[in-house]
Design a protein around this motif. Structure first.
Motif, mmCIF file in Angstrom:
data_model
loop_
_atom_site.group_PDB
_atom_site.id
_atom_site.type_symbol
_atom_site.label_atom_id
_atom_site.label_comp_id
_atom_site.label_asym_id
_atom_site.label_seq_id
_atom_site.Cartn_x
_atom_site.Cartn_y
_atom_site.Cartn_z
ATOM 1 N N LEU A 1 0.854 -1.194 0.000
ATOM 2 C CA LEU A 1 0.000 0.000 0.000
ATOM 3 C C LEU A 1 0.886 1.238 0.000
ATOM 4 C CD1 LEU A 1 -2.771 1.402 0.364
ATOM 5 C CD2 LEU A 1 -2.453 1.116 2.837
ATOM 6 N N VAL A 2 0.576 2.161 -0.895
ATOM 7 C CA VAL A 2 1.351 3.396 -0.984
ATOM 8 C C VAL A 2 0.405 4.538 -1.316
ATOM 9 C CG1 VAL A 2 1.872 3.054 -3.437
ATOM 10 C CG2 VAL A 2 3.420 4.423 -2.028
ATOM 11 N N GLN A 3 0.758 5.729 -0.902
ATOM 12 C CA GLN A 3 -0.057 6.896 -1.220
ATOM 13 C C GLN A 3 0.244 7.379 -2.645
ATOM 14 O OE1 GLN A 3 0.711 9.749 1.956
ATOM 15 N NE2 GLN A 3 -1.272 9.228 2.872
ATOM 16 N N ALA A 4 -0.710 8.037 -3.219
ATOM 17 C CA ALA A 4 -0.515 8.615 -4.545
ATOM 18 C C ALA A 4 0.721 9.509 -4.541
ATOM 19 C CB ALA A 4 -1.745 9.395 -4.968
ATOM 20 N N GLY A 5 1.514 9.388 -5.596
ATOM 21 C CA GLY A 5 2.759 10.131 -5.688
ATOM 22 C C GLY A 5 3.961 9.382 -5.165
ATOM 23 N N GLY A 6 3.707 8.283 -4.477
ATOM 24 C CA GLY A 6 4.791 7.494 -3.901
ATOM 25 C C GLY A 6 5.404 6.522 -4.890
ATOM 26 N N SER A 7 6.312 5.697 -4.366
ATOM 27 C CA SER A 7 7.058 4.751 -5.198
ATOM 28 C C SER A 7 7.060 3.372 -4.574
ATOM 29 C CB SER A 7 8.509 5.218 -5.360
ATOM 30 O OG SER A 7 8.587 6.473 -5.991
ATOM 31 N N LEU A 8 7.182 2.378 -5.435
ATOM 32 C CA LEU A 8 7.381 0.993 -5.031
ATOM 33 C C LEU A 8 8.303 0.335 -6.042
ATOM 34 C CD1 LEU A 8 3.841 -0.434 -4.072
ATOM 35 C CD2 LEU A 8 5.776 -0.113 -2.527
ATOM 36 N N ARG A 9 9.014 -0.673 -5.586
ATOM 37 C CA ARG A 9 9.808 -1.480 -6.510
ATOM 38 C C ARG A 9 9.396 -2.934 -6.382
ATOM 39 N NH1 ARG A 9 16.272 -2.695 -7.286
ATOM 40 N NH2 ARG A 9 15.967 -4.014 -5.452
ATOM 41 N N LEU A 10 8.953 -3.476 -7.486
ATOM 42 C CA LEU A 10 8.588 -4.886 -7.541
ATOM 43 C C LEU A 10 9.781 -5.697 -8.021
ATOM 44 C CD1 LEU A 10 5.063 -4.689 -9.227
ATOM 45 C CD2 LEU A 10 5.673 -4.458 -6.808
ATOM 46 N N SER A 11 9.892 -6.907 -7.477
ATOM 47 C CA SER A 11 10.938 -7.831 -7.896
ATOM 48 C C SER A 11 10.299 -9.119 -8.374
ATOM 49 C CB SER A 11 11.885 -8.136 -6.736
ATOM 50 O OG SER A 11 12.520 -6.975 -6.267
ATOM 51 N N CYS A 12 10.981 -9.777 -9.284
ATOM 52 C CA CYS A 12 10.520 -11.062 -9.784
ATOM 53 C C CYS A 12 11.734 -11.978 -9.865
ATOM 54 C CB CYS A 12 9.874 -10.910 -11.141
ATOM 55 S SG CYS A 12 9.441 -12.469 -11.944
ATOM 56 N N ALA A 13 11.743 -12.987 -9.015
ATOM 57 C CA ALA A 13 12.833 -13.959 -9.007
ATOM 58 C C ALA A 13 12.460 -15.124 -9.907
ATOM 59 C CB ALA A 13 13.087 -14.450 -7.594
ATOM 60 N N ALA A 14 13.360 -15.465 -10.810
ATOM 61 C CA ALA A 14 13.096 -16.527 -11.773
ATOM 62 C C ALA A 14 14.022 -17.704 -11.549
ATOM 63 C CB ALA A 14 13.276 -15.991 -13.193
ATOM 64 N N SER A 15 13.483 -18.887 -11.735
ATOM 65 C CA SER A 15 14.316 -20.089 -11.704
ATOM 66 C C SER A 15 14.653 -20.474 -13.130
ATOM 67 C CB SER A 15 13.557 -21.225 -11.026
ATOM 68 O OG SER A 15 12.439 -21.591 -11.823
ATOM 69 N N GLY A 16 15.628 -21.350 -13.278
ATOM 70 C CA GLY A 16 15.957 -21.811 -14.623
ATOM 71 C C GLY A 16 17.258 -21.226 -15.120
ATOM 72 N N ARG A 17 18.022 -22.050 -15.793
ATOM 73 C CA ARG A 17 19.333 -21.618 -16.253
ATOM 74 C C ARG A 17 19.271 -20.790 -17.514
ATOM 75 N NH1 ARG A 17 22.208 -27.284 -16.638
ATOM 76 N NH2 ARG A 17 20.110 -27.795 -17.376
ATOM 77 N N THR A 18 18.115 -20.712 -18.175
ATOM 78 C CA THR A 18 18.013 -20.001 -19.445
ATOM 79 C C THR A 18 17.300 -18.665 -19.293
ATOM 80 O OG1 THR A 18 15.970 -21.181 -19.952
ATOM 81 C CG2 THR A 18 18.038 -22.123 -20.771
ATOM 82 N N PHE A 19 17.351 -18.106 -18.106
ATOM 83 C CA PHE A 19 16.668 -16.841 -17.828
ATOM 84 C C PHE A 19 17.016 -15.777 -18.856
ATOM 85 C CE2 PHE A 19 14.731 -13.545 -15.424
ATOM 86 C CZ PHE A 19 15.603 -12.462 -15.405
ATOM 87 N N SER A 20 18.285 -15.670 -19.207
ATOM 88 C CA SER A 20 18.719 -14.602 -20.110
ATOM 89 C C SER A 20 18.157 -14.763 -21.518
ATOM 90 C CB SER A 20 20.247 -14.549 -20.168
ATOM 91 O OG SER A 20 20.759 -15.771 -20.656
ATOM 92 N N SER A 21 17.619 -15.934 -21.843
ATOM 93 C CA SER A 21 17.059 -16.166 -23.174
ATOM 94 C C SER A 21 15.658 -15.600 -23.323
ATOM 95 C CB SER A 21 17.011 -17.668 -23.473
ATOM 96 O OG SER A 21 18.294 -18.226 -23.442
ATOM 97 N N TYR A 22 15.022 -15.287 -22.217
ATOM 98 C CA TYR A 22 13.620 -14.891 -22.229
ATOM 99 C C TYR A 22 13.431 -13.387 -22.202
ATOM 100 C CZ TYR A 22 12.183 -19.699 -21.448
ATOM 101 O OH TYR A 22 11.960 -21.036 -21.592
ATOM 102 N N VAL A 23 12.399 -12.955 -22.890
ATOM 103 C CA VAL A 23 11.871 -11.621 -22.703
ATOM 104 C C VAL A 23 11.109 -11.637 -21.373
ATOM 105 C CG1 VAL A 23 10.285 -9.876 -23.578
ATOM 106 C CG2 VAL A 23 11.642 -11.272 -25.182
ATOM 107 N N MET A 24 11.387 -10.678 -20.514
ATOM 108 C CA MET A 24 10.714 -10.603 -19.217
ATOM 109 C C MET A 24 9.788 -9.400 -19.213
ATOM 110 S SD MET A 24 11.823 -13.232 -17.720
ATOM 111 C CE MET A 24 11.016 -12.921 -16.139
ATOM 112 N N GLY A 25 8.621 -9.588 -18.653
ATOM 113 C CA GLY A 25 7.658 -8.501 -18.675
ATOM 114 C C GLY A 25 6.827 -8.413 -17.414
ATOM 115 N N TRP A 26 6.117 -7.332 -17.298
ATOM 116 C CA TRP A 26 5.166 -7.106 -16.219
ATOM 117 C C TRP A 26 3.805 -6.780 -16.828
ATOM 118 C CZ3 TRP A 26 6.171 -7.884 -11.119
ATOM 119 C CH2 TRP A 26 7.522 -7.956 -10.737
ATOM 120 N N PHE A 27 2.798 -7.397 -16.258
ATOM 121 C CA PHE A 27 1.413 -7.116 -16.601
ATOM 122 C C PHE A 27 0.685 -6.755 -15.322
ATOM 123 C CE2 PHE A 27 0.883 -8.665 -21.011
ATOM 124 C CZ PHE A 27 2.134 -9.226 -21.182
#
Length: 122
Positions: free
Chosen positions: A11-37
């Motif tokens: 929860l954050v107030q309008a005007g504030g900031s957050l940073r989301l993280s996504c930890a991935a498993s798998g040795r071929t991570f660098s082969s993938y396009v990563m995105g946020w929806f």
């Protein structure tokens, strides 16, 4: 196979900031396009941002351009979404996703996390 786990929502107030993280498993991570929806209650899942493998090319939805920044650390198998100047309309579940070839439509993405909730209060 890629498994994705998001964190960093809250929860954050309008005007504030957050940073989301996504930890991935798998040795071929660098082969993938990563995105946020994101998906708000009663609405369809929508594209937010993507980073094209490790080349640094990024794509953003118009609604977040200039406010959100996607980045990735291939050594740590992690992708981030820095969200600044948050607005109440940014409230949604945010999902990390992976695909080999970039598409805007969420149906084309192969791997998904379970999501993390971002709530922006007025």
């Amino acid at each position: 196979q890629v498994q994705l786990v998001e964190s960093g929502g809250g929860l954050v107030q309008a005007g504030g900031s957050l940073r989301l993280s996504c930890a991935a498993s798998g040795r071929t991570f660098s082969s993938y396009v990563m995105g946020w929806f994101r998906q708000a209650p009663g609405k369809e899942r929508e594209f937010v941002a993507a980073m094209i493998r490790s080349g640094g090319n990024t794509v953003y939805a118009d609604s977040v351009k200039g406010r959100f920044t996607i980045s990735r650390d291939n050594a740590e198998n992690t992708v981030y979404l820095q969200m600044n100047s948050l607005k109440p309309e940014d409230t949604a579940f945010y999902y990390c996703a992976a695909v080999l070839n970039f598409r805007y439509n969420y149906e084309s993405w192969n791997y998904w996390g379970k999501g993390t909730l971002v709530t922006v209060s007025p």
